[in-house]
Design a protein around this motif. Sequence first.
Motif, PDB file in Angstrom:
ATOM      1  N   GLU A 183     -49.587 105.468  -2.658  1.00 53.66           N
ATOM      2  CA  GLU A 183     -50.985 105.799  -1.851  1.00 53.66           C
ATOM      3  C   GLU A 183     -50.887 107.285  -1.465  1.00 53.66           C
ATOM      4  N   PHE A 184     -49.890 108.026  -1.410  1.00 50.52           N
ATOM      5  CA  PHE A 184     -49.834 109.421  -0.886  1.00 50.52           C
ATOM      6  C   PHE A 184     -50.038 110.503  -2.049  1.00 50.52           C
ATOM      7  N   ILE A 185     -50.376 109.906  -3.153  1.00 54.18           N
ATOM      8  CA  ILE A 185     -50.976 110.812  -4.251  1.00 54.18           C
ATOM      9  C   ILE A 185     -52.367 111.047  -4.037  1.00 54.18           C
ATOM     10  N   TYR A 186     -53.025 110.354  -3.169  1.00 53.33           N
ATOM     11  CA  TYR A 186     -54.146 110.791  -2.572  1.00 53.33           C
ATOM     12  C   TYR A 186     -54.221 111.588  -1.561  1.00 53.33           C
ATOM     13  N   ALA A 187     -53.163 112.083  -1.112  1.00 52.95           N
ATOM     14  CA  ALA A 187     -53.034 112.885   0.219  1.00 52.95           C
ATOM     15  C   ALA A 187     -53.132 114.088  -0.080  1.00 52.95           C
ATOM     16  N   ASP A 188     -54.354 114.927   0.237  1.00 53.31           N
ATOM     17  CA  ASP A 188     -54.605 116.455  -0.029  1.00 53.31           C
ATOM     18  C   ASP A 188     -54.741 117.280   1.314  1.00 53.31           C
ATOM     19  N   GLY A 189     -53.582 117.750   1.705  1.00 58.22           N
ATOM     20  CA  GLY A 189     -53.710 118.807   2.862  1.00 58.22           C
ATOM     21  C   GLY A 189     -53.851 117.703   4.042  1.00 58.22           C
TER      22      GLY A 189
END
Length: 490
Positions: A345-351
């Motif tokens: 799910e952290f592949i969707y974390a941007d900045g």
Amino acid sequence: MPLLSSCYLPGIYAEDHSIDVPLDWRGTSPAALAGAEQDEPSALAMEGAAERPDSAFVGKSIKLFYRVLCSPENVGRDLPLIVFFQGGPGGACPRPLSPQSDGWIEEALRHFRVVLPDQRGCGRSSRVDGARIAAVGAEAAAYGADPARRQAEYLKRFLADSIIRDFEYLRLTEFGGRKWVTLGQSYGGFLTLANLSAFPGGVAASFTCGGIPHVPASAAEVYAHTFPRMAAKTRAYYERYPQDEKRVSLVADRLAAGDVTLPDGSPFSVRRLQLVGGGLGMKPAPERLHALFDVAFADGDGSCDDALAAVGGDASHVRLFGGFLDQVQSMTSSYASPLYWTLQEFIYADGTLDEPIGWAAAREAAARPEFSEGAHPLMVYAEAMFPWMFKEDPSLKPFAPAMDILMADTEFGHLYDQDQLARNEVPLQAAVYFDDAYVDSGLQLDTLSRVGASHAWVTNEFEHDGLHGSVVFKHLYEEALNRGDLAGVK
């Protein structure tokens, strides 16, 4: 270019290499570390260099392994380079047995030298597993630091902002700064847009297959789009193989008794059973599931009726075949790729996030009664992670303390520069699979509408793994060639 070994496979000459890269890229940049000049570096290219690295990671390096392939007749020829951005997260590059064993490689070898780097933490690139993350925690504890928080910070170093810097450093140091073509599969498409945001000057052209992220990114938005598709693909599986709906239900009834374990001792629950749908977005996933449940029962002729008759009609005592249990464990455990679910799910974390990710898939599943453990027919998950996996799967248990911290975190590396992407001049050819179960086609097309020099080929002929056949890359390559987008590739 340090050569570890070389060999000939049928139709392939392969060389193995390894370089050192910083564990923590903050405080430096690929160009600075390589001593290379960088013309008009993008804001994202230098963003990491302006940040202070974690003092616990300063001076530490990890290994980046990569393999270079060419066809035997092209050994010694100076062909253009194509680098493969593997899917995942947490995925090692393919290990081809021949050009035909992974369909895109056969076509790529006709035109390129193929560079296959294992992403950091995977394959032969300083692999991160349960033992490694436990050692990180133990080292922190020895110095009076919080073990779980140190583990969480360590895992953040294995996301896309670090991966693309590894690859840019590889290009600068081992390939003389030569521009290369990139090919991204699934998560590799996420890496592609991050790379085009930070290091567009190193790329001659890009291809992606089923992997354009929505920008701006949101895990909750992704699952809101993909959960209905998971349900649709489960129903399509049952429609194609009606007997399997009854088989799956009987297995679930047996598991509801709560006394079944898998060969590694982990509990085999109904929710664990639902994870066998992980491949439903691939071909031929329905057939694989059909073969799996064909051998589920140990008694009689393997039918539901015989399995029940052998135990007097009591579903809670139906005997499950040991081979079936072994296959389920293989399909639902993370021994081979522990970072896949850990970082999912952290592949969707941007900045900087507006709110923590907070187990986005679990929240979406809880809001959908059709995915409950008692639902009939039982829905299976095509791709979703849950908190309980880190309590029950032995391969994931060591990551549990860090996951609690990461799921509450809001500070991650910046991945996508929307202004840079809008003015992008690197030709981008994207295969968008209309029925993709993992990366919603509508969200992909929305992003591509705002990326310069991008072209989408939308098709429902393939599932998420279409690249691994013989058609998709060849089609994209020919489209780029005929459009003139490969004129600068040399």
